[in-house]
Design a protein around this motif. Structure first.
Motif: not given
Length: 1012
Positions: A655-668, A673-676
């Motif tokens: 299931s959708n969890a948190y997003s992270a920003v990496f790289g230059t230019p930055s990308a999301i 994560q496991l739903s259970y």
């Protein structure tokens, strides 16, 4: 020379001879066809006279009964055949001929004692089995006005609770010996050997028999599918020597006979204005609201129902075929609802040699489900509103205190009628080969497949209504944009069975042994999409256009579901008896499931043992003439439960969890994560069950009795553990449930001359209890009002809330009562019970206030026949359960009032049951006994009257049989709850809740059954 006679004289001479011969024949005919008196004595196998035996001239209604000495006298011709019958004995047919005295010796009907029933992967004589199996003949359900054959079982089988719905084409809910799991309750259906989860695609007229399996001895061989009971359906096949055409049809109507008592316009004005005054608000001005509408009368209709079927059968010594086709149409009791179903059943069997038999069977159906609507809005809408504005030709809005939250009930019933188009197809069948070899062996191979395709299209129309308070007096509901959605679901089931059976009798031993290997594959795919009008053109109100290829592509959404799983199984069973009186049944099954392949626990064993003693076969019982059969029996076994809402519980989805920003230019970058979190040792739920009981026949098999005590314990419940502080939840085998009770069935039947009668009854008790669940104090909460709890030490899905001991009458009473810390109460509020005795009303005083599972359920059948007439009455009921009413327990809008609210508290001493009218006093909306109702009821389920025409009469026009009948279903219900029906289903953990249930109509049908 002698002259020869002329030719014309020869002809005259021949005519004279023929005439004289004919006269002689005619003269002798009365000697053969004249009516005479035939007398005789009818005795049993021991030579004792039978009193009340029936002697009937076959094909007529001419009959007599034997007297106290077993003697009879009847008028008959030599060409007639006399039919002798007696309850519990085999019928005999004897041609009269030239005899005037015919004595008959009747034999016991051994077939009655050795009835053959269908069991898992075979059949057996019921007397050789140690379990609880109930057989229902197809004739018992054939002429009932039901779409799903299982609906007709209501009240007929001990231990089986059938909850029907009044909706057109709706499936019933079936619970066998209670609710065994928090994850489901549905039994397994086996249709001609193929495992299935529903039989709504079958035509009741095509069913030969239904067997309901309830005990571990008969269920263990079904392994992970057997925990919730098994219903085996055998469809009709041709019988050797028969070539028949059968046509039957019925038509009738269905009407609502019980409506909910609501106040009329004057009552509403009185109560609503009193409520406003209690809340400190000015009274409402009803000047513009002069209607007096009964919204139930507006939405309901008398529905039409019809069932029509034709079948053709033919059979010879080597070949047999059956072809059946049916059409059913049913209108709902809410206007514009309609359901239809077309069915086809084809089977063909061919004997290649004396030892080799092949064949196939096919069931197909096309169903058009009804676009059903809810009755809740009709109950809630204010009666002061008019239905329709003739000047504008539009339905009206509701008053200001309702129109923002709900619409005129006719908007749904008329303007949104048939905006959901569903079309379902089902094809199910098998091919098989059966080889008998080495005298005692049989090898059978069967390949089965079931394919279902369900498609649904929904349309959102633009709806305009009359509103006197807006500019132009015409208001558009919603966003004023059209839309369409489309969904397609397909499900495939493929099964293969390889069975080897050994059957032999030697000396005093009898053995039937079965070994098998079987595979099962199940795949489901669902794809859905939707579009709205967006900035494009209006989507036409035309079903031919309701596809997602139309509409604004920029508004498109979609969804999908898909899974597949398979099971591989090995099985074995032994049915053994010694001296025909000592019985042993044993079965074993090993299931391997792909669902738990990730844990290494994909294999699980299930087994059972059963023993029986036919005590009546012992020598010391032979002199008991009133006892025909007595069998003591018991069984123990383990079963499995596969009715889970997760196809792969050991492999959770991401299931959708948190997003992270990496790289230059930055990308999301999205995160998942496991739903259970599954327990690494996760495995199937397991049921351990046992029963002991007895079967007996008395008084020449007139009286039959069956009784058992059963106990089932479900272990390793798959339960979800909530995560701590928002962490991912876990899932594991963390709970157990117990069901135990008694099942009794008693049937008496007798024949006295032209009269026959039967009386039957069954009774079931159920005690359900959750033994453990996750951890101490843990509970599963379900239901729209969070009223249904599942917790260790209580029944599954019990109702949780405050006990009520009346209504506060005065402030003095409040001051002298335990302090209510939940809210500031005033006279007129509900008075809760201080359950824990701490001197205060707190949340800790909540407790069990009701149980949706009935303590006892029962059924009664009565039958009377006289010559060609048959009368049957089926009755059923239940007691000891409660209903939780929710449809009137909301504050998101002002509702109409139930009639019982006229007895509300409006001053000291005015009421001790109905609280004051004040929506600000939300304490009266808390879950409490105020919303609990008695779920006990008694119903005349079915009343039928039939006439069978004399075969001798109808045979003159080429018919073999003709029956005309009338039938009334749900003739009368005596109940205690305020809703339409006390029959309320739901989920495994939330049932028995009245959220505005659909009415249960009375159905009146007229029909015929014709055979050529």
């Amino acid at each position: 020379m002698k002259k020869e006679p002329k030719p014309i004289l020869k002809s005259i001479s021949r005519l004279k001879s023929l005439f004289l011969t004919a006269c002689l024949l005619l003269a002798t005919m009365p000697a053969f066809s004249q009516t005479k008196t035939v007398t005789g004595t009818v005795t049993d196998a021991s030579g004792d006279p039978l009193i009340g035996a029936s002697v009937l001239v076959q094909g007529t209604s001419n009959g007599v009964i034997t007297d106290i000495d077993g003697k009879y006298a009847i008028q008959a011709t030599p060409e007639n055949t006399l039919e002798f019958s007696y309850v519990g004995m085999q019928k005999q047919a004897i041609k009269v001929g030239n005899r005037s005295v015919i004595d008959v010796r009747m034999e016991d009907d051994s077939q009655m004692l050795a009835e053959t029933v269908v069991i898992g992967y075979g059949s057996a004589k019921k007397r050789d089995l140690t379990g609880s199996i109930t057989n229902i003949k197809g004739d018992e359900i054939a002429n009932k006005p039901v779409v799903n054959p299982v609906s007709a079982l209501q009240g007929k089988v001990a231990g089986v609770q059938v909850i029907n719905s009044g909706k057109a084409g709706a499936d019933p809910e079936i619970r066998v010996r209670g609710t065994n799991s928090i994850n489901g309750y549905k039994p397994l259906y086996v249709v001609d050997g193929l495992f299935n989860d529903n039989i709504n695609f079958l035509n009741p007229q095509d069913i030969e028999s239904m067997e309901i399996l309830k005990d571990p001895s008969s269920l263990a061989i079904f392994g992970v599918r057997g925990a919730n009971g098994v219903i085996i359906i055998t469809t009709k096949k041709a019988k050797e020597g028969q070539t028949r055409v059968n046509i039957n049809g019925s038509f009738g109507f269905k009407a609502i006979t019980n409506k909910i008592a609501m106040v009329d316009a004057e009552g509403f004005k009185t109560l609503y204005n009193e409520q406003l005054r209690n809340e400190g608000n000015p009274e409402f001005d009803f000047t513009d609201w002069t209607g007096n509408t009964n919204w139930q009368d507006e939405i309901f209709q008398t529905g039409f129902i019809t069932n029509n079927n034709i079948s053709i059968t033919g059979a010879s010594a080597k070949h047999s075929f059956y072809l059946g086709a049916g059409y059913a149409y049913e209108q709902g009791n809410i206007k514009n609802e309609k359901y239809s179903k077309i069915t086809l059943n084809v089977s063909n069997d061919y004997k290649v040699t004396d030892n080799l038999k092949v064949g196939f069977q096919f069931n197909g159906a096309r169903m058009l489900p009804a676009d059903t609507k809810s009755v809740a809005t009709a109950l809630r809408a204010a009666p002061v509103a008019h239905v329709f504005n003739e000047e504008y030709g539009l339905y009206t809005t509701l008053p200001e205190f309702q129109k923002a939250q709900m619409n005129n009930p006719m908007v749904d019933v008329e303007l949104r009628a048939n905006t959901t188009k569903a079309e379902n197809y089902r094809a199910s069948g098998n091919v098989y080969g059966e080889w008998d070899f080495l005298k005692h062996f049989q090898f059978k191979v069967m390949y089965s497949m079931d394919y279902g395709s369900n498609s649904t299209r929904k349309y959102t129309p633009v709806i305009k209504v009359f509103d006197n308070n807006v500019e132009g007096k015409v208001e558009t509901l919603g966003d004023g944009k059209t839309g369409v959605s489309q969904e397609k679901q397909t499900e495939t089931k493929v099964q293969s069975d390889y069975l080897l059976t050994y059957q032999n009798t030697w000396g005093e031993h009898s053995l039937t042994a079965t070994a098998g290997f079987t595979t099962y594959y199940n795949k489901l795919e669902l794809l859905g999409a939707a579009r709205t009008q967006g900035v494009g053109l209006v989507i036409p109100d035309n079903p031919d256009k309701w596809y997602v290829s139309i509409g604004d592509a920029g508004t498109a959404t979609n969804n999908s579901t898909q899974w597949e799983r398979s099971t591989v199984s090995m099985l074995g069973r032994i049915l053994y008896n010694y001296k025909g009186r000592y019985l042993f049944n044993g079965s074993f099954r090993r299931d391997g499931s792909s669902a738990f392949s990730y844990t290494g626990n994909q294999w699980q064993n299930f087994y059972s043992v059963g023993a029986g003693w036919l005590m009546s076969e012992e020598e010391f019982m032979k002199d008991i003439t009133w006892l025909d059969m007595l069998k003591l029996k018991g069984s123990w076994g383990t079963l499995g439960n596969q009715n889970l809402d997760k196809p792969y519980p050991a492999e959770p989805l991401l299931s959708n969890a948190y997003s992270a920003v990496f790289g230059t230019p930055s990308a999301i970058y999205p995160g998942y994560q496991l739903s259970y979190l599954p327990n690494p040792d996760l495995r199937w739920e397991k049921v351990e069950a046992w029963e002991v009981g007895a079967e007996a026949n008395f008084f020449r098999n007139r009286l039959h009795f069956e009784g058992v005590y059963y106990k089932k314990t479900t272990k390793d419940l798959l339960a979800e553990v909530p995560g701590i502080s928002g962490t991912v939840p876990g899932i594991g085998n963390l709970g157990s449930i117990e069901n135990k009770g008694v099942e009794l069935a008693l049937n008496w039947r007798d024949q006295i001359g032209d009269w026959g009668y039967s009386i039957g009854g069954n009774l079931t008790t159920i005690k359900n209890k959750v033994l453990s669940l996750v951890q101490e104090g843990y509970s599963i909460i379900a239901g729209d009002k969070s009223q249904s709890y599942t917790m260790a030490g209580y029944p599954i899905g019990y109702f949780y809330g405050y006990k009520v001991e009346g209504v506060y009458q005065t402030q003095e009473e409040i001051n002298s009562s335990p302090k209510n810390t939940l809210a500031t109460v005033t006279p007129g509020d509900l008075k809760f019970v201080d359950v824990n005795g701490d001197g205060e009303i707190t949340t800790a005083d909540r407790t069990m206030i009701g149980d949706p599972t009935p303590d006892v359920s029962y059924g009664i059948t009565l039958g009377v026949s006289y010559k060609n007439w048959d009368l049957g009455i089926d009755m059923m009921g239940q007691a000891g359960n409660q209903i939780y009413r929710t449809w009137d327990n909301y504050n998101w809008s002002q509702f109409n009032f139930m009639q019982q609210r006229m007895d509300r508290w409006h001053g000291p001493g005015t009421s001790n049951t109905q609280p004051l009218l004040n929506t600000k006093h939300t304490i009266n909306n808390l879950n409490s006994e105020y919303y609990i109702e008695d779920g006990s009821f008694f119903r005349i389920r079915n009343l039928s009257l039939a006439y069978n025409f004399d075969q001798k009469l109808i045979s003159k026009i080429g018919m073999q049989a003709l029956k005309l009948y009338v039938n009334i279903q749900n003739l009368k219900t005596w109940k205690h709850n305020t809703g339409y029906t006390p029959e309320l289903g739901g989920t495994a953990i939330a049932f028995g809740v009245d959220d505005g249930s659909y009415p249960m109509p009375a159905i009146y049908t007229f029909g015929f059954n014709l055979t050529f």
